[in-house]
Enzyme design. Structure first.
Site, PDB file in Angstrom:
ATOM      1  CG  ASP B 161      -1.961  -1.096   1.218  1.00 33.54           C
ATOM      2  OD1 ASP B 161      -1.752  -2.104   0.515  1.00 33.54           O
ATOM      3  OD2 ASP B 161      -2.981  -0.945   1.909  1.00 33.54           O
ATOM      4  CE  LYS B 224      -5.133   1.976   2.590  1.00 33.55           C
ATOM      5  NZ  LYS B 224      -4.061   1.216   3.242  1.00 33.55           N
ATOM      6  CE  LYS B 260      -6.920  -1.288   2.743  1.00 41.54           C
ATOM      7  NZ  LYS B 260      -5.569  -1.791   3.062  1.00 41.54           N
TER       8      LYS B 260
END
Lengths: 476, 324
Positions: B161, B224, B260
């Site tokens: 991430d 995300k 996400k």
């Protein structure tokens, strides 16, 4: 592949407190009307909901006499006192909002999420708003101490039964008039619960009278010699008949009639929100909306992209049981209206428009019509000119802002319009060019009691809501 | 200045969009040419979806699906190996007394904890995700960001991430952000890359849309919302715009990319609203852990409590779920 199947989430029908029998409301009492009783049905199931007593011509006369008698004291009450009643009514609508919402969805067929989140709260808001005006009429811009008209005869449609009642009754009472109101033949129930609310609020007898019945009772109201004002919302055809009837009499008249609104999408629009606005514009309340955005005018350069996005979005609309909290599109209000929609859709096919129908499941029973989008529509087609009053969108294209204005204005109607562009200057320019009473920019079908609503040409005259709306009930 | 990294290892932009990334000017024109987002409209739509009533079987399905999509996260300065092992145990057996409870999708930790997590989760099927690239601010040099990524990947992280350079984005240096994402993607090797936009710092919905497309063009497997360290973190309207981006990306390229939301999603009720949005905005096929995740720490326990309520027919208390 997983499927997110929403389980049925029906609102309880018991909340509606449905009774077997309803009666007209005259002079503060529920009375046996001397008209032939009518049966009101649930359009989602075609089952009879209740029997409703109707008024006869003599009942109209009794109601008008009661309203006339009540007028002398009601109109002389200080504004602050009238306001108290209106505030009380507004609060009672809120307190009984669930009951009213479920009853409205049963009788009308509209999805519970709309009656719950839109119709009933907006109806209450109209009473709150006009309660605020009752003691401030001196400052409404019509000079000191403006006078009410007298007895108002009000005839309302079936698409927003309680909300249209609120649009009519709230300003009339705030300005000191008394009313005789006829709800639509197919949707009389919430109006009669409203009558109960008038009793609960201890509104003086005769100030509000509610007379269920068919068109002949509406005609008797329009005809009555002791009525000072007629307010009608409904079809252009009936509106014209009323205007002929009223011509040459001292009666004042406001009409809120049909529409064929253009929802105009420019290539620089916020596209995804424009899609939402298009969907809301035509599929809100099954398209039974006089100001529905039934003609989509989309700039040719983005027409394909918009149609593709639109079809995807429309295919996610859930059609079905109006009482299910997840239903987006409910039932068509009557077999008659369904037949009218089907007729116009057939004309669209015959005239060469390209029809797309949502693949969503549709119940077998009841009056339902799957959301439909016609592409390649031209100004010459019936589906571009006539009000369909159903979940059917006609898509036309344009090349330049001037052409958009010309096409948008090329209709005998003129109730509403929508403009979608990120360019503020164009919004202002378009709003000045469009012959429509209401112009929305980057949104659609937003209603507020502070904003006047009404049309041009065959969409009627007079305004409802806002300061301007008070004029319709004042002798100015 | 940072060293430029060869982008030869990065995936090529799909043909229909290749022109968009040809040079700085093209990328700029492409991003600024995306349709605007109307704030009132998108918030109204998101609120509307939030009124969906999800009951009975649909709710049970949604709860299990949400559990299987959780990236169980601990990102504290005080993280220890013990804490990470406890979290890993929870990830594999979220509700020890209900063996049919699905496992979560991944455990998300800082790079120095990846080895511990990998060992603890060996053979479980639960992925290890690691934040990298100078998380959460990303205010460090590209060498360090690449090294950070490499440390995580070498230690066995299945997913990385990364944070984007919000400063560069807000300065309008889109190509710098693009190249950095590409470089990190190349450094990820087999690991999946989630690109954190930190939407709370991008501030406008127009920026969220541009950053989403930028990350997709650069090869991010997921977009995300947030690090969880900045407020506001995930919101429904922001997630809505990102779901539209992956939907439109798929329509144009045929490729499936994930979304996400992270930070601030604490209740089952909220999680279900997000699943409804996934279902109705992106589409049914995004309702899988490969394409949708929740970045959360406290959400899991509420999902477990609600799951028990659905199964047992009555509520239990917070003492019946584990605190790890």
């Amino acid at each position: 592949m997983p499927v997110f199947e929403y389980a049925p989430a029906p609102e309880s029908r018991a909340i509606a407190n449905l009774k077997d029998h309803y009666k007209p409301f005259i002079n503060g009492e529920f009375v046996d009307g001397s008209g032939e009783p009518l049966k009101t049905i649930n359009p989602a199931t075609e089952e009879v909901l209740a029997e409703v007593g109707t008024a006869s011509k003599s009942d109209v006369d009794t109601a008008v006499k009661a309203a006339r008698k009540a007028f002398s004291s009601w109109s002389r009450l200080p504004g602050t006192e009238r306001a108290k009643y209106l505030f009380r009514i507004a609060r009672l609508i809120q307190e009984r909002s669930r009951e009213l919402a479920v009853l409205e969805s049963l009788d009308n067929g509209k999805p519970i999420k709309e009656s719950r989140d839109s119709d009933i709260p907006t109806a209450a808001a109209h009473f709150f708003y006009h309660a605020g005006w009752a003691d401030k009429l001196d400052y409404a811009g019509y000079g000191p101490n403006p006078k009410p008209l007298g007895v108002a005869g009000q005839i309302i449609p079936w698409n927003f039964p309680l909300l249209m009642l609120a649009w009519k009754i709230a300003p009339a009472l705030a300005t000191g008039n008394t009313v005789v109101l006829k709800p639509a033949e197919t949707t009389p129930l919430t109006a009669l619960v409203f009558a109960e609310i008038c009793q609960q609020a201890e509104l003086p007898p005769g100030v509000v009278n509610i007379l269920p019945g068919a068109g002949d009772i509406g005609a008797s109201i329009v005809d009555h010699g002791d009525i000072d004002k007629i307010a009608f919302t409904g079809s252009t055809e009936v509106g014209k008949a009323i205007q002929r009837q009223v011509a040459g009499t001292p009666k004042k008249l406001t009409l809120e009639l049909g529409g064929k609104a253009a929802n105009i999408v420019f290539e620089d629009a916020p596209l995804d929100q424009a899609i939402e606005g298009i969907v809301n514009g035509i599929f809100f309340n099954q398209g039974h909306v006089c100001c529905a955005g039934s003609r989509l005018l989309v700039q040719e350069s983005i027409a394909e992209e918009v149609l593709e996005k639109l079809r995807y979005r429309v295919s996610t609309l859930r059609v079905g049981d109006p009482l299910d909290k997840n239903t987006d599109v409910g039932a068509i209000n009557s077999a008659e209206q369904l037949a009218k929609i089907q007729g116009l859709v057939e004309s669209g096919d015959a005239e060469g428009a390209q029809r797309w129908t949502s693949p969503c499941p549709v119940p077998d029973r009841g009056f339902f019509f799957a959301p439909t989008v016609f592409a390649n529509v031209h100004q010459s087609m019936r589906i571009a000119r006539e009000e369909i009053f159903g979940p059917v969108l006609s898509v036309l294209t344009f090349r330049t802002p001037d052409e958009a204005v010309t096409k948008a204005n090329n209709t005998p109607y003129g109730l509403s319009a929508g403009i979608w562009t990120e360019k503020g200057s164009r919004i202002l320019w378009m709003a000045n060019q469009l012959r429509a009473g209401v112009v929305w920019a980057n949104t659609f079908n937003r209603f507020d009691p502070t904003a006047p609503f009404g049309g041009y040409q065959e969409s009627g005259f007079g305004r409802e809501g806002g300061r301007t709306g008070l004029e319709a009930y004042l002798n100015v | 200045m940072t060293a430029t990294t060869s982008t030869s290892a990065a995936p090529a932009t799909p043909a229909p969009l290749a022109d968009a990334t040809r040079d700085d000017a093209s990328l700029r024109r492409f991003l600024l040419g995306l349709p605007g987002v109307d704030q009132v409209g998108v918030e109204q739509r998101a609120a509307g979806l939030g009124t969906r009533s999800i009951k009975k079987d649909a709710k049970r399905w949604a709860i299990d699906t949400a559990i299987s999509m959780v990236d169980l996260t601990t990102l504290e300065g005080a993280d220890t190996r013990g804490k990470v092992r406890a979290l890993a145990a929870k990830a594999v057996r979220p509700d020890p007394e209900r063996q049919d409870t699905p496992r979560v999708a991944a455990v998300c930790v800082y790079p120095d904890m990846v080895a511990t997590a990998v060992e603890a989760l060996k053979g479980s099927g639960v992925h290890v995700a690691s934040v990298a690239t100078g998380f959460p601010a990303g205010r460090t040099s590209r060498e360090i960001k690449l090294a950070d990524t490499k440390i995580a990947v070498d230690a066995g992280a299945h997913e990385v991430d990364m944070v984007i350079d919000r400063g560069a984005f807000l300065e309008g240096r889109y190509m710098d952000v693009f190249e950095e994402i590409q470089a990190i993607k190349a450094a990820c090797g087999e690991a999946h890359l989630k690109v954190i936009l930190e939407t709370g710092e991008l501030a406008t919905y127009d920026n969220v849309r541009r950053a989403s497309w930028l990350a997709l063009l650069a090869g991010g497997d997921f977009i995300k919302t947030s690090t969880g360290k900045v407020s506001p973190a995930a919101t429904l309207p922001v997630t809505h715009i990102m779901l539209q981006a992956v939907h439109d990306w798929h329509a144009q390229t045929g490729e499936l990319r994930g979304v996400k939301p992270a930070g601030g999603i604490r209740t089952t009720k909220d999680a279900i609203k997000y699943l409804v949005a996934v279902h109705e905005v992106a589409g049914e096929q995004w309702l899988v852990p490969d394409l949708f995740r929740f970045g959360a720490s406290s959400l899991l326990n509420d999902l477990l409590l609600q799951r028990r309520t659905q199964v047992d027919g009555h509520y239990s208390g917070p003492d019946y779920v584990t605190v790890d």
